[in-house]
Design a protein around this motif. Structure first.
Motif, PDB file in Angstrom:
ATOM      1  N   GLU A   1     -13.503   3.546   1.140  1.00  0.00           N
ATOM      2  CA  GLU A   1     -12.429   3.157   2.035  1.00  0.00           C
ATOM      3  C   GLU A   1     -11.860   4.388   2.715  1.00  0.00           C
ATOM      4  N   PRO A   2     -11.518   4.262   3.996  1.00  0.00           N
ATOM      5  CA  PRO A   2     -10.926   5.406   4.687  1.00  0.00           C
ATOM      6  C   PRO A   2      -9.535   5.706   4.136  1.00  0.00           C
ATOM      7  N   VAL A   3      -9.155   6.966   4.170  1.00  0.00           N
ATOM      8  CA  VAL A   3      -7.842   7.386   3.709  1.00  0.00           C
ATOM      9  C   VAL A   3      -6.835   7.100   4.814  1.00  0.00           C
ATOM     10  N   GLN A   4      -5.728   6.472   4.459  1.00  0.00           N
ATOM     11  CA  GLN A   4      -4.682   6.168   5.423  1.00  0.00           C
ATOM     12  C   GLN A   4      -3.573   7.202   5.272  1.00  0.00           C
ATOM     13  N   VAL A   5      -3.227   7.878   6.360  1.00  0.00           N
ATOM     14  CA  VAL A   5      -2.169   8.876   6.331  1.00  0.00           C
ATOM     15  C   VAL A   5      -0.920   8.246   6.936  1.00  0.00           C
ATOM     16  N   ILE A   6       0.144   8.272   6.180  1.00  0.00           N
ATOM     17  CA  ILE A   6       1.426   7.727   6.623  1.00  0.00           C
ATOM     18  C   ILE A   6       2.275   8.906   7.102  1.00  0.00           C
ATOM     19  N   SER A   7       2.597   8.946   8.389  1.00  0.00           N
ATOM     20  CA  SER A   7       3.339  10.089   8.922  1.00  0.00           C
ATOM     21  C   SER A   7       4.842   9.975   8.673  1.00  0.00           C
ATOM     22  N   ARG A   8       5.349   8.767   8.525  1.00  0.00           N
ATOM     23  CA  ARG A   8       6.781   8.563   8.291  1.00  0.00           C
ATOM     24  C   ARG A   8       6.929   7.738   7.020  1.00  0.00           C
ATOM     25  N   ALA A   9       7.296   8.422   5.933  1.00  0.00           N
ATOM     26  CA  ALA A   9       7.372   7.767   4.633  1.00  0.00           C
ATOM     27  C   ALA A   9       8.715   8.042   3.974  1.00  0.00           C
ATOM     28  N   ALA A  10       9.082   7.142   3.092  1.00  0.00           N
ATOM     29  CA  ALA A  10      10.301   7.321   2.302  1.00  0.00           C
ATOM     30  C   ALA A  10      10.021   6.825   0.898  1.00  0.00           C
ATOM     31  N   ALA A  11      10.784   7.352  -0.036  1.00  0.00           N
ATOM     32  CA  ALA A  11      10.649   6.950  -1.425  1.00  0.00           C
ATOM     33  C   ALA A  11      12.020   6.919  -2.069  1.00  0.00           C
ATOM     34  N   ILE A  12      12.173   6.016  -3.010  1.00  0.00           N
ATOM     35  CA  ILE A  12      13.436   5.920  -3.735  1.00  0.00           C
ATOM     36  C   ILE A  12      13.128   5.886  -5.215  1.00  0.00           C
ATOM     37  N   ASP A  13      13.719   6.821  -5.950  1.00  0.00           N
ATOM     38  CA  ASP A  13      13.642   6.835  -7.403  1.00  0.00           C
ATOM     39  C   ASP A  13      14.836   6.027  -7.881  1.00  0.00           C
ATOM     40  N   VAL A  14      14.577   4.817  -8.340  1.00  0.00           N
ATOM     41  CA  VAL A  14      15.626   3.876  -8.681  1.00  0.00           C
ATOM     42  C   VAL A  14      16.091   4.110 -10.114  1.00  0.00           C
ATOM     43  N   ALA A  15      17.396   4.156 -10.296  1.00  0.00           N
ATOM     44  CA  ALA A  15      17.992   4.315 -11.621  1.00  0.00           C
ATOM     45  C   ALA A  15      19.074   3.248 -11.788  1.00  0.00           C
TER      46      ALA A  15
END
Length: 136
Positions: A24-38
């Motif tokens: 499978e081709p690698v998908q590059v996400i140029s605009r990403a966010a992540a949340i470490d939920v606590a």
């Protein structure tokens, strides 16, 4: 539609038992966010292309309380910034408000377990959160 070839599998590497090899081709996400939920606040990390320097990225990390108004404001900000994918890392049920409000805002959400992303590259951030590659 792209065509793919079946290639012989690479020889196994020690420690990669159960690893799956795909074409499978690698998908590059140029605009990403992540949340470490606590239980209380969540650590929100947003990584976007740099405005003036091609090939560079900017990173913003901030703590957000898990209240309805604060989470809605964060999701609105992520949408306005053009975030393509939001990754939520949670080991418990605290992810619910974040996930439901992110989906309602129209974001593509990936819910991941902390145990499953523990060994991804870049996990040396002082905030402890790098599943989306938000720390370098």
């Amino acid at each position: 539609m792209a065509r793919t070839r079946n290639r012989p599998a690479s020889p196994p590497v020690p420690g990669d038992a159960g690893a799956e090899v795909t074409d499978e081709p690698v998908q590059v996400i140029s605009r990403a966010a992540a949340i470490d939920v606590a239980k209380g606040p969540g650590m929100v990390c947003m990584r976007l292309p740099h405005e003036s320097r091609a090939g560079r990225r900017t990173q913003k990390v901030r703590e957000v309380t898990a209240t309805f108004a604060a989470v809605v404001a964060v999701m609105d900000h992520l949408v306005c910034q053009g975030v393509e994918r939001l990754v939520l890392e949670s080991a418990s049920d605290y992810w619910r408000i974040w996930c439901y409000l992110a989906e309602a805002a129209g974001l593509e959400v990936w819910l991941v377990n902390a145990r499953d992303v523990k060994h991804l590259p870049g996990r040396s951030s002082p905030t402890g959160w790098t599943a989306c590659g938000c720390a370098s």
